[in-house]
Design a protein around this motif. Structure first.
Motif, PDB file in Angstrom:
ATOM      1  N   ALA A 179       0.734  -1.289  -0.188  1.00 13.62           N
ATOM      2  CA  ALA A 179      -0.262   0.517  -0.174  1.00 13.62           C
ATOM      3  C   ALA A 179       0.943   1.482  -0.066  1.00 13.62           C
ATOM      4  CB  ALA A 179      -0.703  -0.022   1.432  1.00 13.62           C
ATOM      5  N   LEU A 180       2.151   0.942   0.808  1.00 13.77           N
ATOM      6  CA  LEU A 180       3.310   2.336   0.440  1.00 13.77           C
ATOM      7  C   LEU A 180       3.231   3.123  -0.923  1.00 13.77           C
ATOM      8  CD1 LEU A 180       4.783   1.566   4.177  1.00 13.77           C
ATOM      9  CD2 LEU A 180       3.257   3.461   3.588  1.00 13.77           C
ATOM     10  N   THR A 181       4.078   1.913  -1.083  1.00 16.97           N
ATOM     11  CA  THR A 181       4.246   1.483  -2.315  1.00 16.97           C
ATOM     12  C   THR A 181       3.697   2.601  -4.076  1.00 16.97           C
ATOM     13  OG1 THR A 181       5.930  -0.301  -2.174  1.00 16.97           O
ATOM     14  CG2 THR A 181       5.719  -0.118  -4.577  1.00 16.97           C
ATOM     15  N   GLU A 182       2.338   1.740  -3.551  1.00 18.68           N
ATOM     16  CA  GLU A 182       1.088   2.047  -4.543  1.00 18.68           C
ATOM     17  C   GLU A 182       0.838   3.199  -4.376  1.00 18.68           C
ATOM     18  OE1 GLU A 182      -1.919  -0.245  -3.223  1.00 18.68           O
ATOM     19  OE2 GLU A 182      -1.425  -2.075  -4.822  1.00 18.68           O
ATOM     20  N   ALA A 183       0.934   4.105  -2.655  1.00 15.51           N
ATOM     21  CA  ALA A 183       0.827   5.734  -2.743  1.00 15.51           C
ATOM     22  C   ALA A 183       1.931   6.096  -3.212  1.00 15.51           C
ATOM     23  CB  ALA A 183       1.003   5.707  -1.229  1.00 15.51           C
ATOM     24  N   ALA A 184       3.266   5.517  -2.893  1.00 13.32           N
ATOM     25  CA  ALA A 184       4.313   6.434  -3.726  1.00 13.32           C
ATOM     26  C   ALA A 184       4.382   6.238  -4.845  1.00 13.32           C
ATOM     27  CB  ALA A 184       5.719   5.648  -3.367  1.00 13.32           C
ATOM     28  N   LEU A 185       4.076   4.970  -5.984  1.00  8.78           N
ATOM     29  CA  LEU A 185       3.819   5.590  -7.405  1.00  8.78           C
ATOM     30  C   LEU A 185       2.705   6.400  -7.636  1.00  8.78           C
ATOM     31  CD1 LEU A 185       4.154   4.268 -10.039  1.00  8.78           C
ATOM     32  CD2 LEU A 185       2.312   2.882  -9.589  1.00  8.78           C
ATOM     33  N   ALA A 186       1.577   6.598  -6.723  1.00  7.26           N
ATOM     34  CA  ALA A 186       0.666   7.669  -6.895  1.00  7.26           C
ATOM     35  C   ALA A 186       0.935   8.943  -6.950  1.00  7.26           C
ATOM     36  CB  ALA A 186      -0.681   7.592  -6.001  1.00  7.26           C
ATOM     37  N   ASP A 187       2.117   9.351  -6.110  1.00  3.62           N
ATOM     38  CA  ASP A 187       2.689  10.239  -5.682  1.00  3.62           C
ATOM     39  C   ASP A 187       3.511  10.999  -7.198  1.00  3.62           C
ATOM     40  OD1 ASP A 187       1.127  11.180  -2.971  1.00  3.62           O
ATOM     41  OD2 ASP A 187       2.689  10.004  -2.010  1.00  3.62           O
ATOM     42  N   ALA A 218      11.189   3.477 -11.083  1.00 11.13           N
ATOM     43  CA  ALA A 218      11.691   3.450  -9.420  1.00 11.13           C
ATOM     44  C   ALA A 218      10.140   2.462  -8.908  1.00 11.13           C
ATOM     45  CB  ALA A 218      12.344   3.982  -9.258  1.00 11.13           C
ATOM     46  N   GLN A 219       9.255   3.535  -9.234  1.00 10.89           N
ATOM     47  CA  GLN A 219       8.229   2.546  -7.941  1.00 10.89           C
ATOM     48  C   GLN A 219       7.145   1.439  -8.638  1.00 10.89           C
ATOM     49  OE1 GLN A 219       8.323   3.848  -4.698  1.00 10.89           O
ATOM     50  NE2 GLN A 219       9.418   4.801  -4.917  1.00 10.89           N
ATOM     51  N   ARG A 220       7.359   1.923 -10.212  1.00  7.08           N
ATOM     52  CA  ARG A 220       6.617   0.468 -10.396  1.00  7.08           C
ATOM     53  C   ARG A 220       7.507  -0.465 -10.327  1.00  7.08           C
ATOM     54  NH1 ARG A 220       5.476   4.958 -14.543  1.00  7.08           N
ATOM     55  NH2 ARG A 220       2.489   4.713 -14.739  1.00  7.08           N
ATOM     56  N   ALA A 221       8.581  -0.508 -10.627  1.00 12.74           N
ATOM     57  CA  ALA A 221       9.741  -1.610 -10.640  1.00 12.74           C
ATOM     58  C   ALA A 221       9.101  -2.205  -9.270  1.00 12.74           C
ATOM     59  CB  ALA A 221      10.815  -1.810 -10.972  1.00 12.74           C
ATOM     60  N   SER A 222       9.739  -0.942  -8.298  1.00 13.51           N
ATOM     61  CA  SER A 222       9.161  -1.593  -6.703  1.00 13.51           C
ATOM     62  C   SER A 222       7.950  -2.027  -6.561  1.00 13.51           C
ATOM     63  CB  SER A 222       9.134  -0.341  -5.265  1.00 13.51           C
ATOM     64  OG  SER A 222       8.982  -0.633  -4.344  1.00 13.51           O
ATOM     65  N   LEU A 223       7.047  -2.328  -6.925  1.00 11.46           N
ATOM     66  CA  LEU A 223       6.206  -2.593  -6.501  1.00 11.46           C
ATOM     67  C   LEU A 223       5.427  -4.235  -7.467  1.00 11.46           C
ATOM     68  CD1 LEU A 223       2.850  -1.207  -6.011  1.00 11.46           C
ATOM     69  CD2 LEU A 223       2.305  -1.283  -8.552  1.00 11.46           C
TER      70      LEU A 223
END
Length: 450
Positions: A179-187, A218-223
């Motif tokens: 959920a944190l990664t999804e929020a980070a991607l949205a940001d 980077a956030q998409r890869a982390s997701l």
């Protein structure tokens, strides 16, 4: 009393001494007066009350499923059943044994003649008189082995709860990270859109837009990585629940920002001997080894058996009753018996050393658990303050960027710092939960506590 009678009485006394059970005395142990990290909390340590203190019905469902499906628990129950049967066999050896036989035969001379038939039936009973306690020692040994297996089964229950809860919280924490990664991607997507908008308007350098694009990638890869890690943890829990990978699991919510944490009543170090089932099992096996040594000593003495048989056959029309007694002298093979006795005594000494090792290891586990509990609580408090400051820093960096006072890199670093602080607090909360489960198991849970 003449010399002959004196030696007779001494021999009789030696025989009587050999048939007495050796009393078990717990070896001297170094027991701390109190824990180095004392805990005066009052807490109901029964399984239902303590695990219910987490206020998580989904967790309780997983624990119950683990106890009903865990292959390790099934193995422990089968071992308990086997020990129970062996105890029954040892008890049966001390009772009279009954056997019966039926036989029939037809024959004729080789040089011709008529066939003749014969038959017989018999019933036989044997009973060994346990003069020297050999059979009693075997019963005591089997009984202690059964008790040890029962404690092993309780230990397996505790281990199952701890392992299932650990995997449950791993999955809950991973869902929170996701959920944190999804929020980070949205940001990051919002930052990317803002950077490109300002770039088109000529108010931003190309480097800022590139940095925003890199952050989104980077956030998409982390997701993707976070989702793969979640699948691995769910497959591990499925295996514990005796299900194939990808099986449907109970609904597990993300880990709460501040999960409820029940207290721990550590008691006194001396209580550990009656609280931990693995210590109870180790001591039961110690008593079993003592009984084995008694049995090996009794093997030296003569064995006296009574027997009787009732038979009837074609050769004798009337039933016949026979009574007899048998005296065997096993001490004639004293060298082999002496080696067996010494081996049993060595087994007892080995069991004593293993018991001490298990006990002192249990003290260490509790001390480490109590120390970790306090350390993690203090670390979580400090990290909560660090998260507050990181969040404020990220807000200021965003405001300054929108005002054109700083570049995209500063905003990205501040946002990343807040996210890392949040993830570290999540990791600390996960450690605190696992520490409680570890400490509960190290204290023996509530299964044997008074």
């Amino acid at each position: 009393m003449d010399k002959h009678k004196r030696w007779t009485w001494l021999a009789l006394a030696a025989l009587l001494a050999g048939c007495q059970a050796t009393p078990y005395q717990r070896q001297p142990l170094l027991t701390p007066a109190q824990w180095a990290q004392p805990d005066a909390a009052e807490q109901n340590m029964s399984r239902e009350a303590w695990w219910g203190g987490f206020a998580d019905p989904a967790l309780l469902r997983v624990l119950e499923q683990a106890r009903s499906r865990n292959p390790d628990l099934e193995i422990a129950l089968l071992k308990l059943r086997k020990a129970q049967l062996e105890a029954g066999l040892a008890d049966g050896d001390a009772r009279p044994t009954l056997s019966g036989s039926l036989s029939g035969n037809r024959s004729r001379p080789l040089d011709g003649g008529a066939w003749s038939s014969s038959h017989s039936a018999g019933l036989k009973v044997d009973y060994e008189v346990d003069l020297w306690g050999r059979l009693d020692a075997a019963q005591r040994s089997a009984g202690e082995a059964f008790a040890a297996s029962r404690y092993d089964q309780i230990s397996a229950d505790l281990l199952s709860d701890s392992a299932a809860a650990g995997l449950y919280w791993d999955i809950a924490a991973q869902k929170s990270r996701l959920a944190l990664t999804e929020a980070a991607l949205a940001d990051a997507v919002r930052m990317q859109a803002l950077a490109h908008s300002r770039r088109k308007a000529g108010a931003l350098a190309e480097q800022d837009a590139t940095q925003a694009d890199s952050e989104a990638l980077a956030q998409r890869a982390s997701l993707l990585s976070q989702r793969e890690e979640l699948r691995k943890k769910e497959n591990a829990l499925a295996l514990l629940l005796d299900a194939p990978p990808g099986a449907q699991l109970p609904g597990i919510p993300p880990l709460a920002a501040q999960p409820p944490l029940p207290g721990i009543a550590a008691g006194l170090p001396g209580d550990l001997l009656r609280r931990r089932p693995d210590l109870q099992a180790a001591e039961a096996r110690l008593r079993a080894k003592l009984a084995d040594a008694d049995q090996r000593r009794a093997d030296f003495f003569p064995r006296f058996s009574l027997n009787g048989d009732l038979s009837r056959g074609s050769a004798f029309p009337a039933a016949q009753l026979g009574l007899g007694a048998t005296l065997s002298l096993p001490f004639l093979d004293w060298r082999r018996l002496d080696l067996k006795l010494k081996s049993s005594e060595a087994d007892y000494q080995l069991a004593e050393a293993e018991f001490r090792k298990t006990l002192y290891g249990a003290y260490r586990e509790v001390e480490e658990g109590l120390d970790g509990r306090r350390r993690l609580a203090a670390s979580a408090a400090l990290q909560s303050e660090a998260l507050r400051l990181a969040g404020r820093n990220a807000q200021l960096a965003q405001s300054r960027y929108r005002a054109g006072e700083t570049d995209m890199q500063s905003w990205l670093e501040a946002a990343r710092g807040e996210r890392q602080a949040r993830e570290k607090l999540l990791d600390l909360n996960l450690e605190r939960l696992k520490n409680l489960a570890y400490l509960y198991k190290a204290l023996g849970g509530g299964a044997l506590s008074a």
